[in-house]
Design an enzyme around this catalytic site. Structure first.
Site, PDB file in Angstrom:
ATOM      1  N   HIS A  61       0.994  -1.043  -0.025  1.00  0.00           N
ATOM      2  CA  HIS A  61      -0.012   0.003  -0.031  1.00  0.00           C
ATOM      3  C   HIS A  61       0.678   1.281  -0.213  1.00  0.00           C
ATOM      4  O   HIS A  61       0.550   2.213  -0.599  1.00  0.00           O
ATOM      5  CB  HIS A  61      -0.948  -0.028   1.141  1.00  0.00           C
ATOM      6  N   ASP A  97      -9.996  -2.900   0.781  1.00  0.00           N
ATOM      7  CA  ASP A  97      -9.699  -3.162   2.270  1.00  0.00           C
ATOM      8  C   ASP A  97      -9.197  -1.576   2.574  1.00  0.00           C
ATOM      9  O   ASP A  97      -9.412  -1.628   4.025  1.00  0.00           O
ATOM     10  CB  ASP A  97      -8.477  -4.063   2.266  1.00  0.00           C
ATOM     11  N   GLU A 116     -14.975   1.164  -5.920  1.00  0.00           N
ATOM     12  CA  GLU A 116     -14.940  -0.533  -5.526  1.00  0.00           C
ATOM     13  C   GLU A 116     -16.068  -1.058  -6.059  1.00  0.00           C
ATOM     14  O   GLU A 116     -17.230  -0.543  -5.769  1.00  0.00           O
ATOM     15  CB  GLU A 116     -14.618  -0.545  -3.924  1.00  0.00           C
ATOM     16  N   ASP A 148     -18.144  -0.524 -10.901  1.00  0.00           N
ATOM     17  CA  ASP A 148     -17.020  -1.156 -11.632  1.00  0.00           C
ATOM     18  C   ASP A 148     -16.239   0.012 -12.241  1.00  0.00           C
ATOM     19  O   ASP A 148     -16.570   1.082 -12.773  1.00  0.00           O
ATOM     20  CB  ASP A 148     -17.670  -1.801 -13.010  1.00  0.00           C
ATOM     21  N   ASP A 166      -5.804  -0.774  -7.581  1.00  0.00           N
ATOM     22  CA  ASP A 166      -5.607  -1.564  -6.670  1.00  0.00           C
ATOM     23  C   ASP A 166      -6.529  -2.653  -6.552  1.00  0.00           C
ATOM     24  O   ASP A 166      -7.235  -2.829  -5.837  1.00  0.00           O
ATOM     25  CB  ASP A 166      -5.507  -0.929  -5.147  1.00  0.00           C
ATOM     26  N   SER A 167      -6.214  -3.376  -7.929  1.00  0.00           N
ATOM     27  CA  SER A 167      -7.373  -4.523  -8.007  1.00  0.00           C
ATOM     28  C   SER A 167      -6.757  -5.996  -7.601  1.00  0.00           C
ATOM     29  O   SER A 167      -5.856  -6.136  -7.397  1.00  0.00           O
ATOM     30  CB  SER A 167      -7.373  -4.432  -9.711  1.00  0.00           C
ATOM     31  N   THR A 168      -7.698  -6.697  -7.772  1.00  0.00           N
ATOM     32  CA  THR A 168      -7.238  -7.956  -7.734  1.00  0.00           C
ATOM     33  C   THR A 168      -6.623  -8.583  -9.068  1.00  0.00           C
ATOM     34  O   THR A 168      -6.408  -7.640  -9.849  1.00  0.00           O
ATOM     35  CB  THR A 168      -8.816  -8.806  -7.998  1.00  0.00           C
ATOM     36  N   PRO A 173     -13.771 -10.100 -11.467  1.00  0.00           N
ATOM     37  CA  PRO A 173     -14.221  -8.639 -11.708  1.00  0.00           C
ATOM     38  C   PRO A 173     -12.955  -7.911 -12.278  1.00  0.00           C
ATOM     39  O   PRO A 173     -13.259  -6.756 -12.689  1.00  0.00           O
ATOM     40  CB  PRO A 173     -15.017  -8.332 -10.356  1.00  0.00           C
TER      41      PRO A 173
END
Ligand code: SAM
Length: 293
Positions: A61, A97, A116, A148, A166-168, A173
């Site tokens: 982060h 988060d 988010e 989205d 800061d994505s998956t 998604p």
């Protein structure tokens, strides 16, 4: 003893003991698991992939937020004393988060819009991982949008100094957040001289991610680059971060000038520092080869 097995990569898996299961929930977007691990503290996993842990989230982060914000603030310095230092408008895509939001808001002149897709991640992180956001969601400078991220950047009328993705990983998604179409949308809502920062995976195991992002960045920006940091629970060595801007001077910073900025705001960090700023852009040859940067 119960174990959490992450099988993100074909051929290897990472396992952490589940010393206590804190919460599990299937939202309309993803399967959310939060558990306690004796070494890394609380762990958040989405669709079976470790997103971050209390033990090492600070690396990730801090590196998402501080290099770009400190660089942009110098470039954006008022040209005369009469000019008031402008607030920095930061867009975070993902980041449910709250760890990235916490780091961005350490900068007194920053405000952040966070887009988010899954409200469940925000709610459960606030409840079970309160140290991640550390109150950032309640900061008046924070604006949370549940949507989205790809759609948001394609349609927003706002302009941003910095966009942080800061994505998956590019599954579920998060897949759209690694496309040229999405990066084009980011470019569209970046201010002149703005900076796009991306979470770009672990090149040793996900090399195609940085190669594909680099190709898209080269089409859209004058200065595509990458920087790295080691995040222990992101299996496979260095984590890569994308850096895309039209102003190539932004990352040409002396550690002395970065240190001055850090001192000026009393920035407290556990990984990032003035030397890391310059050093992080020094890429291992294999990552230079993957990105041609
Ligand atoms: N540190 C993690 C990593 O590097 O893999 C990422 C952390 S954060 C939890 C990832 C966030 O991206 C999640 O909360 C997820 O819901 C969100 N996300 C995934 N796809 C999205 C999309 N298309 N738009 C907005 N947020 C998205």
């Amino acid at each position: 003893m119960e174990w959490f097995h992450e099988t993100l990569h074909d051929g290897i898996r990472q396992s952490l003991t589940i010393d206590a299961l804190i919460h599990r929930e299937q939202t309309k977007h993803q399967d959310i698991v939060i558990f306690e691990n004796r070494l890394f503290g609380r762990v958040l996993a989405l669709d079976g992939v470790i997103q971050m842990t209390e033990g090492d989230e600070y690396v990730y982060h801090e590196m998402l937020a501080h290099p770009a914000i400190l660089a942009r603030k110098v470039a954006d310095r008022p040209s005369s004393p009469e000019e008031v230092e402008r607030e920095l408008n930061v867009l975070i895509i993902g980041g449910g988060d709250g760890g990235c939001l916490r780091e961005v808001l350490k900068h007194p002149d920053a405000r952040a819009t966070m887009v988010e897709i899954d409200l469940g991640v925000v709610k459960l992180s606030r409840q079970y991982l309160p140290n991640h956001s550390a109150g950032a969601f309640d900061d008046p400078r924070a604006n949370l949008v549940i949507a989205d991220g790809a759609k948001f950047v394609a349609e927003t009328v706002d302009l941003f100094d910095i966009i942080i993705v800061d994505s998956t990983d590019p599954i579920g998604p998060g897949a759209v957040l690694f496309s040229e179409k999405f990066y084009t949308g980011c470019k569209r809502c970046l201010r002149k001289g703005g900076i796009l920062i991306t979470q770009n995976g672990v090149p040793a195991l996900q090399g195609e991610e940085v190669t594909s992002s680099a190709a898209a960045f080269r089409k859209l920006f004058a200065d595509p680059a990458f920087f790295v940091a080691p995040v222990p629970t992101y299996n496979g060595g260095f984590m890569a971060f994308g850096w895309a801007t039209d102003d190539s001077t932004l990352r040409q910073r002396s550690s002395a000038s970065v240190q001055q900025q850090i001192n000026a705001i009393g920035l407290q960090t556990r990984y990032f520092n003035a030397e890391i700023f310059a050093g992080a852009f020094a890429l291992p040859t294999f990552i230079r080869d993957l990105t041609d940067c």
